[in-house]
Design a protein around this motif. Structure first.
Motif, PDB file in Angstrom:
ATOM      1  N   THR A  33      -4.876  -7.607   4.185  1.00 36.09           N
ATOM      2  CA  THR A  33      -3.619  -6.843   4.163  1.00 36.09           C
ATOM      3  C   THR A  33      -3.666  -5.684   3.162  1.00 36.09           C
ATOM      4  O   THR A  33      -2.978  -4.688   3.342  1.00 36.09           O
ATOM      5  N   GLY A  34      -4.501  -5.816   2.125  1.00 36.48           N
ATOM      6  CA  GLY A  34      -4.662  -4.711   1.176  1.00 36.48           C
ATOM      7  C   GLY A  34      -5.213  -3.477   1.868  1.00 36.48           C
ATOM      8  O   GLY A  34      -4.828  -2.340   1.573  1.00 36.48           O
ATOM      9  N   TYR A  37      -2.412  -1.371   3.305  1.00 33.71           N
ATOM     10  CA  TYR A  37      -1.734  -0.483   2.343  1.00 33.71           C
ATOM     11  C   TYR A  37      -2.648   0.684   1.964  1.00 33.71           C
ATOM     12  O   TYR A  37      -2.196   1.805   1.740  1.00 33.71           O
ATOM     13  N   ARG A  38      -3.933   0.404   1.912  1.00 30.16           N
ATOM     14  CA  ARG A  38      -4.890   1.465   1.604  1.00 30.16           C
ATOM     15  C   ARG A  38      -4.912   2.510   2.730  1.00 30.16           C
ATOM     16  O   ARG A  38      -4.995   3.713   2.478  1.00 30.16           O
ATOM     17  N   ARG A  89     -11.741   2.589   0.130  1.00 26.03           N
ATOM     18  CA  ARG A  89     -12.241   1.841  -1.053  1.00 26.03           C
ATOM     19  C   ARG A  89     -12.467   2.724  -2.268  1.00 26.03           C
ATOM     20  O   ARG A  89     -12.921   2.235  -3.299  1.00 26.03           O
ATOM     21  N   SER A  97      -2.854   3.304  -3.129  1.00 28.17           N
ATOM     22  CA  SER A  97      -2.340   2.189  -2.323  1.00 28.17           C
ATOM     23  C   SER A  97      -1.389   1.333  -3.147  1.00 28.17           C
ATOM     24  O   SER A  97      -0.400   0.799  -2.628  1.00 28.17           O
ATOM     25  N   SER A  98      -1.675   1.231  -4.434  1.00 29.15           N
ATOM     26  CA  SER A  98      -0.776   0.471  -5.308  1.00 29.15           C
ATOM     27  C   SER A  98       0.601   1.144  -5.328  1.00 29.15           C
ATOM     28  O   SER A  98       1.640   0.479  -5.268  1.00 29.15           O
ATOM     29  N   SER A 101       2.402   0.708  -1.952  1.00 26.20           N
ATOM     30  CA  SER A 101       2.769  -0.691  -1.701  1.00 26.20           C
ATOM     31  C   SER A 101       4.039  -1.102  -2.447  1.00 26.20           C
ATOM     32  O   SER A 101       4.601  -2.158  -2.191  1.00 26.20           O
ATOM     33  N   ARG A 107       6.481  -1.691   2.966  1.00 23.15           N
ATOM     34  CA  ARG A 107       6.261  -3.139   3.029  1.00 23.15           C
ATOM     35  C   ARG A 107       6.860  -3.728   4.311  1.00 23.15           C
ATOM     36  O   ARG A 107       6.267  -4.592   4.941  1.00 23.15           O
ATOM     37  N   GLY A 127      -3.891 -11.154   0.274  1.00 20.28           N
ATOM     38  CA  GLY A 127      -3.068 -10.074  -0.252  1.00 20.28           C
ATOM     39  C   GLY A 127      -2.383 -10.458  -1.545  1.00 20.28           C
ATOM     40  O   GLY A 127      -2.999 -11.072  -2.426  1.00 20.28           O
ATOM     41  N   ARG A 128      -1.106 -10.058  -1.668  1.00 22.81           N
ATOM     42  CA  ARG A 128      -0.353 -10.357  -2.884  1.00 22.81           C
ATOM     43  C   ARG A 128       0.896 -11.185  -2.595  1.00 22.81           C
ATOM     44  O   ARG A 128       1.418 -11.865  -3.458  1.00 22.81           O
ATOM     45  N   ASP A 129       1.381 -11.071  -1.346  1.00 17.59           N
ATOM     46  CA  ASP A 129       2.660 -11.695  -0.987  1.00 17.59           C
ATOM     47  C   ASP A 129       2.541 -12.543   0.272  1.00 17.59           C
ATOM     48  O   ASP A 129       3.516 -12.780   0.955  1.00 17.59           O
ATOM     49  N   ARG A 178      -3.250  -1.988 -12.430  1.00 19.39           N
ATOM     50  CA  ARG A 178      -2.846  -2.513 -11.118  1.00 19.39           C
ATOM     51  C   ARG A 178      -2.190  -3.894 -11.253  1.00 19.39           C
ATOM     52  O   ARG A 178      -1.233  -4.210 -10.556  1.00 19.39           O
ATOM     53  N   ASP A 182       1.385  -4.298  -9.794  1.00 19.46           N
ATOM     54  CA  ASP A 182       1.571  -5.253  -8.686  1.00 19.46           C
ATOM     55  C   ASP A 182       2.530  -6.384  -9.072  1.00 19.46           C
ATOM     56  O   ASP A 182       3.250  -6.906  -8.230  1.00 19.46           O
ATOM     57  N   ARG A 185       6.514  -4.778  -9.827  1.00 19.15           N
ATOM     58  CA  ARG A 185       7.316  -4.012  -8.857  1.00 19.15           C
ATOM     59  C   ARG A 185       8.482  -4.895  -8.377  1.00 19.15           C
ATOM     60  O   ARG A 185       8.412  -6.130  -8.396  1.00 19.15           O
TER      61      ARG A 185
HETATM   62  O1   DC Z   1      -6.185  -6.080  -2.243  1.00 18.90           O
HETATM   63  P1   DC Z   1      -6.352  -4.565  -2.413  1.00 18.90           P
HETATM   64  O2   DC Z   1      -6.847  -4.162  -3.766  1.00 18.90           O
HETATM   65  O3   DC Z   1      -7.170  -3.966  -1.324  1.00 18.90           O
HETATM   66  O4   DC Z   1      -4.850  -3.984  -2.276  1.00 18.90           O
HETATM   67  C1   DC Z   1      -4.552  -2.617  -2.375  1.00 18.90           C
HETATM   68  C2   DC Z   1      -3.160  -2.452  -2.962  1.00 18.90           C
HETATM   69  O5   DC Z   1      -2.172  -2.929  -2.043  1.00 18.90           O
HETATM   70  C3   DC Z   1      -2.939  -3.211  -4.271  1.00 18.90           C
HETATM   71  O6   DC Z   1      -2.502  -2.331  -5.287  1.00 18.90           O
HETATM   72  C4   DC Z   1      -1.871  -4.205  -3.995  1.00 18.90           C
HETATM   73  C5   DC Z   1      -1.276  -3.827  -2.685  1.00 18.90           C
HETATM   74  N1   DC Z   1      -1.060  -4.982  -1.814  1.00 18.90           N
HETATM   75  C6   DC Z   1       0.220  -5.480  -1.721  1.00 18.90           C
HETATM   76  O7   DC Z   1       1.117  -4.994  -2.386  1.00 18.90           O
HETATM   77  N2   DC Z   1       0.483  -6.511  -0.878  1.00 18.90           N
HETATM   78  C7   DC Z   1      -0.496  -7.060  -0.155  1.00 18.90           C
HETATM   79  N3   DC Z   1      -0.212  -8.082   0.669  1.00 18.90           N
HETATM   80  C8   DC Z   1      -1.816  -6.576  -0.260  1.00 18.90           C
HETATM   81  C9   DC Z   1      -2.075  -5.534  -1.110  1.00 18.90           C
END
Ligand code: DC
Length: 227
Positions: A33-34, A37-38, A89, A97-98, A101, A107, A127-129, A178, A182, A185
């Motif tokens: 999922t990152g 956002y990228r 990348r 991307s941060s 996101s 989102r 991912g993060r969420d 980051r 992350d 936010r």
């Molecule tokens: O995992 P990554 O480093 O490729 O993610 C890129 C950016 O996207 C990172 O700053 C966090 C954000 N992200 C997010 O907010 N929610 C996700 N599910 C995945 C990534």
């Protein structure tokens, strides 16, 4: 029964390698999922949309197509049909991307797409969420962590291998920033779901982490079948 595996955690904890290898072993699809956002960040930069312009980004998200192409050689990320797997990348796109996101409109679009891609199970989503927002009901939920120095060291090595060498201190500072962005936010900050299994990989090898998580998922797959 095939599961939805949710893997969350901070940058550089090893989620991507783990998710890719786990998906291979289980015969699941890998959902990075990152990378989505990228890809939005790349599209925004190209279209000249500000990284905090929520209306502009909302419009942009409605008009772009993000797809994955899965092959034995790895996942390719396609933005409007173009392979952007490499450009997403770069350190510039990491920080862009941060920023995108953190925008709720972005989102909403991404979460909707992620749920569509994960519907039916048989996916490893990282991912993060994922465990908190995207698939909160899944039982295969993990939070992968490692010390910030170890994560910076891994990211530094990875960049070097790809011919994108950066000074270590810059990589470390970037990861620290980051982490801060992350997890502070307002919308869907990075946090560990209460029911996620916490894995600290600071002194674990990738194979060890993979074996551990694979065992848990296989148990869940089998458990479902016995019910
Ligand atoms: O995992 P990554 O480093 O490729 O993610 C890129 C950016 O996207 C990172 O700053 C966090 C954000 N992200 C997010 O907010 N929610 C996700 N599910 C995945 C990534």
């Amino acid at each position: 029964m095939k599961q939805i595996v949710a893997i969350d955690g901070p940058s550089g904890a090893g989620k991507s390698t783990l998710a890719r290898e786990l998906a291979k072993r289980l015969g699941y699809q890998h959902l990075d999922t990152g990378a989505m956002y990228r890809a939005v960040a790349v599209a925004a930069r190209r279209a000249g949309v500000g990284l905090d312009d929520s209306r502009g980004l909302n419009r942009l998200c409605k008009n772009i197509e993000i797809r994955f192409e899965h092959s034995s050689g790895g996942n390719r990320v396609l933005l409007n049909g173009e392979d952007v797997s490499r450009i997403i990348r770069t350190p510039e796109m990491s920080s862009a991307s941060s920023a995108v996101s953190a925008v709720s409109e972005v989102r909403l679009h991404m979460v909707r797409l992620q749920r569509k891609l994960g519907r039916g199970g048989g996916v490893v989503a990282e991912g993060r969420d994922i465990g908190t927002v995207v698939f909160p009901d899944t039982r295969a939920k993990f939070y992968l962590d490692a010390s910030v120095e170890e994560r910076a060291r891994r990211r530094w090595l990875e960049l070097k291998k790809k011919g994108m060498a950066e000074p270590f201190d810059r990589v470390l500072a970037d990861i620290e920033k980051r982490d801060r962005d992350d997890s502070t936010r307002v919308d869907s900050p990075l946090r560990r779901a209460e029911d996620a299994i916490y894995v600290d990989s600071t002194s674990m090898g990738p194979e060890e982490v993979l074996n551990l998580i694979c065992r848990v998922v296989k148990d869940l797959e089998g458990g479902d079948e016995n019910n």
